[in-house]
Design an enzyme around this catalytic site. Structure first.
Site, PDB file in Angstrom:
ATOM      1  N   GLU A   1      16.487 -20.280 -27.175  1.00 33.77           N
ATOM      2  CA  GLU A   1      16.550 -19.312 -28.277  1.00 33.77           C
ATOM      3  C   GLU A   1      16.417 -20.015 -29.631  1.00 33.77           C
ATOM      4  OE1 GLU A   1      18.620 -19.719 -25.732  1.00 33.77           O
ATOM      5  OE2 GLU A   1      19.806 -17.924 -25.309  1.00 33.77           O
TER       6      GLU A   1
ATOM      7  N   CYS B   1      24.120 -18.111 -24.868  1.00 38.79           N
ATOM      8  CA  CYS B   1      25.446 -18.734 -24.968  1.00 38.79           C
ATOM      9  C   CYS B   1      26.082 -18.353 -26.310  1.00 38.79           C
ATOM     10  CB  CYS B   1      25.313 -20.257 -24.832  1.00 38.79           C
ATOM     11  SG  CYS B   1      24.555 -21.050 -26.259  1.00 38.79           S
TER      12      CYS B   1
ATOM     13  N   CYS C   1      23.894 -19.583 -29.309  1.00 37.99           N
ATOM     14  CA  CYS C   1      22.652 -18.826 -29.506  1.00 37.99           C
ATOM     15  C   CYS C   1      22.943 -17.392 -29.934  1.00 37.99           C
ATOM     16  CB  CYS C   1      21.804 -18.871 -28.238  1.00 37.99           C
ATOM     17  SG  CYS C   1      21.161 -20.529 -27.931  1.00 37.99           S
TER      18      CYS C   1
END
Ligand SMILES: [Zn+2]
Length: 172
Positions: A60, A88, A91
């Site tokens: 990302e 996560c 991100c």
């Protein structure tokens, strides 16, 4: 509202899967991402932590950086981020900072997910940026490429151990 037909969603997710394959080819955790604006891909990214030796180079992050360059703006308004695995915590934060209004991911990440599993950063009402989230697009394919990677890496480790043992025996 940014809307996609099922066909378009599958198309862009399969592009994200192509990115994931680039990580897999380098024996990295296979996660891929594309950012779409007005029906065109403006940023691509794959997990390149090992390749670039950068702890934060998730799919990302790479795609956001490319989209920023393509559009010439740090705000990715009217963009949709497609990613194979649930973002996560880092991100999810980056998606908010880039003001991306819509995220579509394939499979969830129960261990590290910051968009519904462990935390729900994209939809946290305390934050000023909230994201329209859709999940489960090509879920099976997105999960499978991860499972294959982890199975292969376990096998590689086992094989390395076996060779180590063999060497030890030969040295005796
Ligand atoms: Zn991440």
């Amino acid at each position: 509202m940014i809307d996609f037909t099922q066909e378009e969603k599958d198309f862009f997710m399969s592009e994200a899967l192509k990115e994931a394959q680039k990580s897999l080819d380098k024996a990295e955790i296979p996660i891929g991402c594309v950012i779409v604006k007005d029906g065109a891909i403006v940023g691509r990214g794959h997990n390149a932590r090992e390749e670039l030796n950068q702890a934060i180079m998730h799919a990302e992050v790479m795609a956001i950086q490319e989209a920023n360059r393509t559009i010439g703006n740090w705000r990715l308004l009217d963009c949709t981020l497609f990613v194979t695995i649930e973002p996560c915590v880092m991100c999810s934060g980056a998606i908010g900072l880039a003001r991306i209004p819509k995220v579509i991911y394939g499979a969830s990440n129960q261990k590290f997910g910051g968009a519904g599993s462990l935390y729900d950063i994209l939809r946290d009402e305390r934050l000023n940026h909230r994201v329209d989230l859709e999940t489960g697009v090509m879920e099976k394919e997105c999960a499978e490429i991860m499972q294959n990677f982890f199975r292969q890496s376990r096998e590689r480790k086992k094989e390395a151990k076996r060779l180590e043992k063999l060497e030890a025996i030969q040295e005796m």
